[in-house]
Design a protein around this motif. Sequence first.
Motif, PDB file in Angstrom:
ATOM      1  N   PHE A 203     -43.111  10.763  23.736  1.00  0.00           N
ATOM      2  CA  PHE A 203     -44.684  10.208  23.309  1.00  0.00           C
ATOM      3  C   PHE A 203     -44.658  10.354  21.984  1.00  0.00           C
ATOM      4  N   PRO A 204     -45.652   9.755  21.207  1.00  0.00           N
ATOM      5  CA  PRO A 204     -46.071  10.092  19.784  1.00  0.00           C
ATOM      6  C   PRO A 204     -46.416  11.485  19.546  1.00  0.00           C
ATOM      7  N   GLU A 205     -46.047  11.946  18.446  1.00  0.00           N
ATOM      8  CA  GLU A 205     -46.715  13.309  18.245  1.00  0.00           C
ATOM      9  C   GLU A 205     -47.950  13.497  17.864  1.00  0.00           C
ATOM     10  N   ASP A 206     -48.832  12.470  17.694  1.00  0.00           N
ATOM     11  CA  ASP A 206     -50.071  12.415  17.070  1.00  0.00           C
ATOM     12  C   ASP A 206     -51.074  12.443  18.492  1.00  0.00           C
ATOM     13  N   ILE A 207     -50.542  12.427  19.574  1.00  0.00           N
ATOM     14  CA  ILE A 207     -51.468  12.499  20.763  1.00  0.00           C
ATOM     15  C   ILE A 207     -51.334  13.711  21.712  1.00  0.00           C
ATOM     16  N   TYR A 208     -52.108  14.061  22.565  1.00  0.00           N
ATOM     17  CA  TYR A 208     -51.948  15.182  23.218  1.00  0.00           C
ATOM     18  C   TYR A 208     -50.839  15.210  24.147  1.00  0.00           C
ATOM     19  N   PRO A 209     -50.273  16.203  24.271  1.00  0.00           N
ATOM     20  CA  PRO A 209     -49.074  16.534  25.149  1.00  0.00           C
ATOM     21  C   PRO A 209     -49.435  16.257  26.690  1.00  0.00           C
ATOM     22  N   VAL A 210     -48.572  15.576  27.230  1.00  0.00           N
ATOM     23  CA  VAL A 210     -48.834  14.956  28.715  1.00  0.00           C
ATOM     24  C   VAL A 210     -48.234  15.811  29.755  1.00  0.00           C
ATOM     25  N   TYR A 211     -48.743  16.668  30.618  1.00  0.00           N
ATOM     26  CA  TYR A 211     -48.157  17.489  31.728  1.00  0.00           C
ATOM     27  C   TYR A 211     -48.252  16.581  33.012  1.00  0.00           C
ATOM     28  N   SER A 212     -47.050  16.930  33.833  1.00  0.00           N
ATOM     29  CA  SER A 212     -47.017  16.449  35.320  1.00  0.00           C
ATOM     30  C   SER A 212     -46.949  17.622  36.076  1.00  0.00           C
ATOM     31  N   PHE A 213     -47.764  17.742  37.126  1.00  0.00           N
ATOM     32  CA  PHE A 213     -47.975  18.709  38.073  1.00  0.00           C
ATOM     33  C   PHE A 213     -47.752  18.120  39.327  1.00  0.00           C
ATOM     34  N   ALA A 214     -46.798  18.775  40.174  1.00  0.00           N
ATOM     35  CA  ALA A 214     -46.556  18.398  41.544  1.00  0.00           C
ATOM     36  C   ALA A 214     -47.321  19.457  42.316  1.00  0.00           C
ATOM     37  N   LEU A 215     -48.171  19.149  43.341  1.00  0.00           N
ATOM     38  CA  LEU A 215     -49.033  20.227  43.899  1.00  0.00           C
ATOM     39  C   LEU A 215     -49.029  20.439  45.485  1.00  0.00           C
ATOM     40  N   LYS A 216     -48.699  21.430  46.260  1.00  0.00           N
ATOM     41  CA  LYS A 216     -49.085  21.522  47.615  1.00  0.00           C
ATOM     42  C   LYS A 216     -50.069  22.246  47.976  1.00  0.00           C
ATOM     43  N   PRO A 217     -50.710  22.216  49.037  1.00  0.00           N
ATOM     44  CA  PRO A 217     -51.425  23.445  49.607  1.00  0.00           C
ATOM     45  C   PRO A 217     -51.019  24.663  49.774  1.00  0.00           C
ATOM     46  N   VAL A 218     -51.724  25.787  49.438  1.00  0.00           N
ATOM     47  CA  VAL A 218     -50.951  27.028  49.417  1.00  0.00           C
ATOM     48  C   VAL A 218     -50.878  27.322  51.047  1.00  0.00           C
ATOM     49  N   ASP A 219     -51.727  27.151  51.825  1.00  0.00           N
ATOM     50  CA  ASP A 219     -51.535  27.731  53.250  1.00  0.00           C
ATOM     51  C   ASP A 219     -50.842  26.336  54.036  1.00  0.00           C
ATOM     52  N   TYR A 220     -50.028  25.422  53.239  1.00  0.00           N
ATOM     53  CA  TYR A 220     -49.351  24.531  54.199  1.00  0.00           C
ATOM     54  C   TYR A 220     -48.624  24.942  55.120  1.00  0.00           C
TER      55      TYR A 220
END
Length: 222
Positions: A203-220
């Motif tokens: 991505f261009p350096e002048d925009i916010y960094p973009v993070y991806s998170f994969a999430l699961k329920p803790v008590d799954y």
Amino acid sequence: MTESVFYRKAASYWANVPATVDGVLGGFGHISDVDIDGSKAFLKEILELEDPPDTKLALDCGAGIGRVSKYLLIPQFDTVDLVEQDEKFINTATQFIGKDNAKIGTLYKIGLQCFKPQKKYDVIWCQWVLGHLKDYDLIDFFERCSMSLNKNGVIVVKENIATGREIEYDDDDSSVTRPVALMEKIFEEAKLKVIKTEVQKGFPEDIYPVYSFALKPVDYNK
């Protein structure tokens, strides 16, 4: 700013944005291909986990005109439902994706702060939309999503991240950009654990960094 004003301002802003890729990406339509390539790689890793989610039903949250659905989710899943509060966006989505595409599921015209999933999803994808939710509404939204996951289901969050320690506010579109620490705290309060995370490259350096998170329920334990 009161809750009602916060949400009303955001709705008003998007009501005046063109129903195009460039419009939904805030004038950064040229990064769409790089974004989708990064998301494809991230989703591929999720689908190759030891206990991967199924690929029957996905949910695209804050779907806009269906950009993520068309290029990322529909090629991988049997059916994709879309949630989008802006009427012209969701009306455009079927045309943009292809109105005869049998993989388009249910279209929900509603804001995420009010949305209550009625089905069980394998993957719930949330991209560039959660900054429009107040923290407590975001936690509630995550909790509702957790209860709407199929066995081995995953919630994916892909968002701009503030580089400092404080929330950054955008008064134009009535949104916030949260630092990583706050995102992690919200996940924790919603009883979600991060199973994978990645920073988007290219991505261009002048925009916010973009993070991806994969999430699961803790008590799954399904």
